[in-house]
Design a protein around this motif. Structure first.
Motif: not given
Length: 260
Positions: A1-25
Motif C-alpha cells: 500500500m502507499g504511493i509509487v515514489k518514483k518522482g515529483v514533476t512540476l509542470l510550468h504552464f506559467d510562472e506560478t511554481y517559480h515562486y514556490q521555492r520550498k516546493l522546488q527544494s
C-alpha cells in the motif's frame, strides 16, 4: 500500500511554481509549457499531443503538480498512461463532467476532461468525485458524485472502503477547499485543508495508490500587489508541501509497472 515514489514533476504552464521555492527544494523534474499556445482552459489537439509527448519523456512518474485548475485536463493524459484497471478518486469543487464537447469535435477542457477519460480509457473502472456542488450531475455510469459537507464525512469514508479496485489514482483540485485555506481562480468549496489531508492519509494507508496529481494554483500575475501574491503563494505552497511530505514519508510504497 502507499504511493509509487518514483518522482515529483512540476509542470510550468506559467510562472506560478517559480515562486514556490520550498516546493522546488525537493528533488523534482520540470516540464516547461510556457511557450505552448492553445492550452488555457481548452487545449487544442496539436498542443495536447505536445503535452502528451513531453509527459511520456519524463524520467520518473508518481506525483505531478499541474498548476492552475485551468489545466486540469492534463490528468486525462496522466490517466492514459496507466495500463491496468484502476479507480479515480477526485477531490474537486466541480465534476469536470461537461460532455457537450464529446462527439462534436471540440477540444478537451478543464471542465470536460473526466467525460473524455470515461469515454476513452478502458482501464478507468470507477470515478469517485468528492466536493462538487449539489446542483451538478449526480448519476452517471461509472461515476459517484459526493458533495462535501461535514455530515457526509462517514459516508465518504464508507465509499473509500467500498472501492473494489486494487489500484487508485488521486487527483486534487485545491478549489475543493474553503476560502482562506487556499487561493484559486475558481469558486471554492467548504472543505478544510485538514480534512483533505485526512482523506488522503486514509487512502494512502488503505489502498494501493499508483499516482497523484495536484492543481488549483492561482497564477500570480492575476494580483497587482506583491504582498497579496506572496500570501497567496504561501497558502497554496503549504498545502502542496503537506501533500508531498505525506506521500514521501508513507512507509508503504507500492512499486508496479502499471505505466506504459
Amino acid at each position: 500500500m502507499g504511493i509509487v515514489k518514483k518522482g515529483v514533476t512540476l509542470l510550468h504552464f506559467d510562472e506560478t511554481y517559480h515562486y514556490q521555492r520550498k516546493l522546488q527544494s525537493y528533488s523534482h523534474e520540470c516540464i516547461d509549457f510556457t511557450d505552448l499556445e492553445g492550452t488555457r482552459l481548452f487545449c487544442d489537439g496539436q498542443s495536447l499531443k505536445v503535452i502528451k509527448r513531453k509527459l511520456l519523456s519524463r524520467k520518473q512518474k508518481g506525483i505531478t503538480f499541474i498548476g492552475s485548475g485551468d489545466y486540469h485536463y492534463v490528468t486525462y493524459l496522466l490517466l492514459n498512461e496507466i495500463k491496468l484497471p484502476f479507480a479515480l478518486l477526485l477531490f474537486d469543487h466541480h465534476t469536470d463532467l461537461d460532455d457537450s464537447a464529446i462527439g462534436r469535435n471540440m477540444p478537451i477542457s478543464c471542465g470536460s476532461w473526466l467525460s473524455f477519460a470515461i469515454k476513452d480509457n478502458p482501464f478507468l473502472t470507477k470515478a469517485i468525485i468528492i466536493g462538487p456542488k449539489w446542483t451538478e450531475k449526480q448519476e452517471i455510469e461509472k461515476v459517484k458524485v459526493i458533495p462535501y459537507t461535514p455530515e457526509n464525512h462517514p459516508f465518504i469514508l464508507q465509499q473509500f472502503q467500498q472501492i473494489q479496485n486494487d489500484f487508485v489514482y488521486i487527483s486534487v483540485d485545491k478549489d475543493v477547499l474553503k476560502k482562506g485555506e487556499a487561493v484559486t481562480n475558481w469558486d471554492q468549496g467548504t472543505m478544510s485543508a485538514a480534512t483533505l489531508l485526512f482523506y488522503l492519509r486514509t487512502i494512502l494507508n488503505e489502498k494501493k495508490v499508483i499516482g497523484l496529481d495536484v492543481c488549483g494554483e492561482a497564477p500570480r500575475k492575476r494580483l497587482a500587489f506583491s504582498f497579496l501574491e506572496d500570501r497567496m503563494t504561501n497558502k497554496n505552497e503549504t498545502i502542496n508541501l503537506n501533500i508531498l511530505k505525506m506521500c514521501l514519508r508513507n512507509p508503504h510504497v507500492y512499486e508496479t509497472n502499471q505505466f506504459a
